[in-house]
Design a protein around this motif. Structure first.
Motif, PDB file in Angstrom:
ATOM      1  N   LEU A  29       0.831  -1.199   0.000  1.00  0.00           N
ATOM      2  CA  LEU A  29       0.000   0.000   0.000  1.00  0.00           C
ATOM      3  C   LEU A  29       0.872   1.257   0.000  1.00  0.00           C
ATOM      4  CD1 LEU A  29      -2.866   1.144   0.111  1.00  0.00           C
ATOM      5  CD2 LEU A  29      -2.747   1.012   2.609  1.00  0.00           C
ATOM      6  N   CYS A  30       1.975   1.216   0.733  1.00  0.00           N
ATOM      7  CA  CYS A  30       2.901   2.360   0.734  1.00  0.00           C
ATOM      8  C   CYS A  30       3.538   2.548  -0.637  1.00  0.00           C
ATOM      9  CB  CYS A  30       3.966   2.161   1.794  1.00  0.00           C
ATOM     10  SG  CYS A  30       3.353   2.325   3.496  1.00  0.00           S
ATOM     11  N   SER A  31       3.832   1.451  -1.336  1.00  0.00           N
ATOM     12  CA  SER A  31       4.358   1.565  -2.694  1.00  0.00           C
ATOM     13  C   SER A  31       3.344   2.246  -3.603  1.00  0.00           C
ATOM     14  CB  SER A  31       4.714   0.180  -3.244  1.00  0.00           C
ATOM     15  OG  SER A  31       5.700  -0.454  -2.461  1.00  0.00           O
ATOM     16  N   GLN A  32       2.080   1.889  -3.431  1.00  0.00           N
ATOM     17  CA  GLN A  32       1.024   2.525  -4.217  1.00  0.00           C
ATOM     18  C   GLN A  32       0.905   4.005  -3.890  1.00  0.00           C
ATOM     19  OE1 GLN A  32      -2.695   0.452  -3.930  1.00  0.00           O
ATOM     20  NE2 GLN A  32      -3.817   1.956  -5.152  1.00  0.00           N
ATOM     21  N   ILE A  33       1.047   4.337  -2.609  1.00  0.00           N
ATOM     22  CA  ILE A  33       0.982   5.750  -2.200  1.00  0.00           C
ATOM     23  C   ILE A  33       2.115   6.542  -2.836  1.00  0.00           C
ATOM     24  CG2 ILE A  33       1.293   7.292  -0.226  1.00  0.00           C
ATOM     25  CD1 ILE A  33      -0.264   5.278   1.461  1.00  0.00           C
ATOM     26  N   LEU A  34       3.312   5.976  -2.879  1.00  0.00           N
ATOM     27  CA  LEU A  34       4.446   6.668  -3.505  1.00  0.00           C
ATOM     28  C   LEU A  34       4.183   6.925  -4.979  1.00  0.00           C
ATOM     29  CD1 LEU A  34       7.455   4.769  -1.873  1.00  0.00           C
ATOM     30  CD2 LEU A  34       6.710   7.103  -1.396  1.00  0.00           C
ATOM     31  N   THR A 265      -5.609   7.527  -1.098  1.00  0.00           N
ATOM     32  CA  THR A 265      -5.257   6.116  -1.258  1.00  0.00           C
ATOM     33  C   THR A 265      -5.692   5.293  -0.055  1.00  0.00           C
ATOM     34  OG1 THR A 265      -3.336   6.813  -2.561  1.00  0.00           O
ATOM     35  CG2 THR A 265      -3.389   4.540  -1.814  1.00  0.00           C
ATOM     36  N   LEU A 266      -5.544   5.833   1.144  1.00  0.00           N
ATOM     37  CA  LEU A 266      -5.983   5.107   2.336  1.00  0.00           C
ATOM     38  C   LEU A 266      -7.498   4.947   2.363  1.00  0.00           C
ATOM     39  CD1 LEU A 266      -3.673   6.562   5.149  1.00  0.00           C
ATOM     40  CD2 LEU A 266      -3.549   4.318   4.056  1.00  0.00           C
ATOM     41  N   VAL A 267      -8.214   5.984   1.959  1.00  0.00           N
ATOM     42  CA  VAL A 267      -9.679   5.877   1.929  1.00  0.00           C
ATOM     43  C   VAL A 267     -10.110   4.828   0.911  1.00  0.00           C
ATOM     44  CG1 VAL A 267     -11.811   7.093   1.327  1.00  0.00           C
ATOM     45  CG2 VAL A 267     -10.101   8.219   2.754  1.00  0.00           C
ATOM     46  N   LYS A 268      -9.470   4.786  -0.248  1.00  0.00           N
ATOM     47  CA  LYS A 268      -9.832   3.827  -1.288  1.00  0.00           C
ATOM     48  C   LYS A 268      -9.510   2.393  -0.901  1.00  0.00           C
ATOM     49  CE  LYS A 268      -8.849   4.449  -5.529  1.00  0.00           C
ATOM     50  NZ  LYS A 268      -8.086   4.738  -6.775  1.00  0.00           N
ATOM     51  N   ASN A 269      -8.396   2.171  -0.219  1.00  0.00           N
ATOM     52  CA  ASN A 269      -7.918   0.811   0.005  1.00  0.00           C
ATOM     53  C   ASN A 269      -8.146   0.295   1.425  1.00  0.00           C
ATOM     54  OD1 ASN A 269      -6.153   0.010  -2.567  1.00  0.00           O
ATOM     55  ND2 ASN A 269      -5.820   2.176  -2.155  1.00  0.00           N
TER      56      ASN A 269
END
Length: 330
Positions: A29-34, A265-269
């Motif tokens: 998830l952090c990779s996606q956020i980056l 991204t946190l809200v979506k995932n």
């Protein structure tokens, strides 16, 4: 060394420690956020610093993802050449679209970028022979830069972090360069900039192309992460979400789009697993931010912190006042 640079340095140290505090799900998830944070920072070059609001920025993001997949899987190019070619195609598209979009400004500019983005989406959706349509295209495997395997969650996270850090550093240098000052001048006082001899159109076009280039880099990270690309990557929803990230965090700041990318991204995932109507939650967050912090979360919190700082101590009332000037004799 500015406060912004120190804050970014602290954030980088914290991000480097993330894999030691989380499991594989949150590392991914952090990779996606980056990836999305770089995407939002690229858009902020024209929205925050250039004053040009775009609703078609996902075009360059998705074109790079499609191009690197096609060049590697269909044309048979190696990973490095495919990546360079994909970024070149996306940046060239941004250069052409910039010429078309910068014929207008304000709402007209917004509508032109929307139309251009929809054209790209239509090609991705309808040209099945090239893009496989709604089925999307599968990217077989991630590259191995310098022979390092990045298929694991932690290794890919560090790869994304390095690409993100280098990209943001370069963008930070551009924003704080004379070109960045000219771009802000073209945003605030275009007529005065023309009178001073600056080519406002060329400044805006150069920023537009730079923005497309960094969006293409984010598109490469996206397809390496997902190992799949579909028309959603170039859709209006993708463009709207990255614009929401930029505005929510605070345009014209470097850290604002990053904060916006984290929240969206946190809200979506994550929040979507607990809240069925997560879109309404995201809309509520955006409305509250606009009402209470219209300039964005990062500038809003900076303003709150500055208000809480103690004011300068008042002058000592017991101090001897300065001697009055003697009255002039009449």
């Amino acid at each position: 060394m500015t406060r912004s640079f120190i804050a970014l340095l602290l954030i980088a140290v914290l991000l480097a420690l993330v894999p030691f505090m989380m499991d594989d799900f949150f590392i991914n998830l952090c990779s996606q956020i980056l990836c999305y944070a770089l995407f939002a920072v690229s858009l902020n070059l024209i929205v925050g610093y250039g004053g040009m609001t775009s609703l078609g920025h996902a075009a360059y993001f998705g074109i790079a993802a499609y191009a690197v997949t096609w060049l590697h899987t269909v044309a048979g190019w190696d990973h490095l050449t495919s990546a360079i070619g994909a970024v070149g195609v996306a940046t060239g598209t941004a250069a052409v679209f910039g010429v078309l979009a910068l014929r207008a400004s304000g709402l007209s500019f917004l509508m032109i970028t929307l139309a251009l983005g929809q054209i790209v989406w239509g090609v991705a959706y309808r040209w099945v022979a090239l893009t496989q349509g709604d089925n999307g295209m599968r990217f077989p495997q991630r590259p191995a830069p310098f022979g390092i395997d990045i298929n694991g969650a932690m290794s890919f996270y560090y790869f994304s972090l390095i690409v993100f850090a280098v990209s943001v550093y370069v963008i930070w240098r551009v924003v704080n360069s004379p070109f960045g000052a000219s771009l802000r001048g073209a945003r605030d006082q275009p007529r005065r900039m023309r009178m001073l001899g600056h080519d406002v159109w060329m400044i805006r076009w150069a920023a537009f192309v730079m923005s497309g280039f960094w969006a293409a880099v984010a598109g490469l990270l996206f397809v390496y992460y997902q190992k799949f690309v579909s028309p959603y990557a170039v859709s209006l929803q993708q463009s709207a979400e990255v614009l929401l990230m930029t505005i929510l965090g605070g345009a014209s700041t470097l850290t604002g789009p990053m904060v916006g990318a984290i929240i969206v991204t946190l809200v979506k995932n994550v929040a979507s697993t607990y809240v069925e109507r997560w879109n309404a939650l995201l809309g509520l967050i955006f409305v509250l931010a606009v009402v209470f912090m219209p300039t964005g979360l990062v500038p809003g919190f900076r303003r709150l912190i500055s208000r809480k700082k103690p004011a300068a101590a008042p002058a000592d009332e017991t101090a001897t006042p300065p001697a009055a000037a003697p009255e002039r004799a009449s």
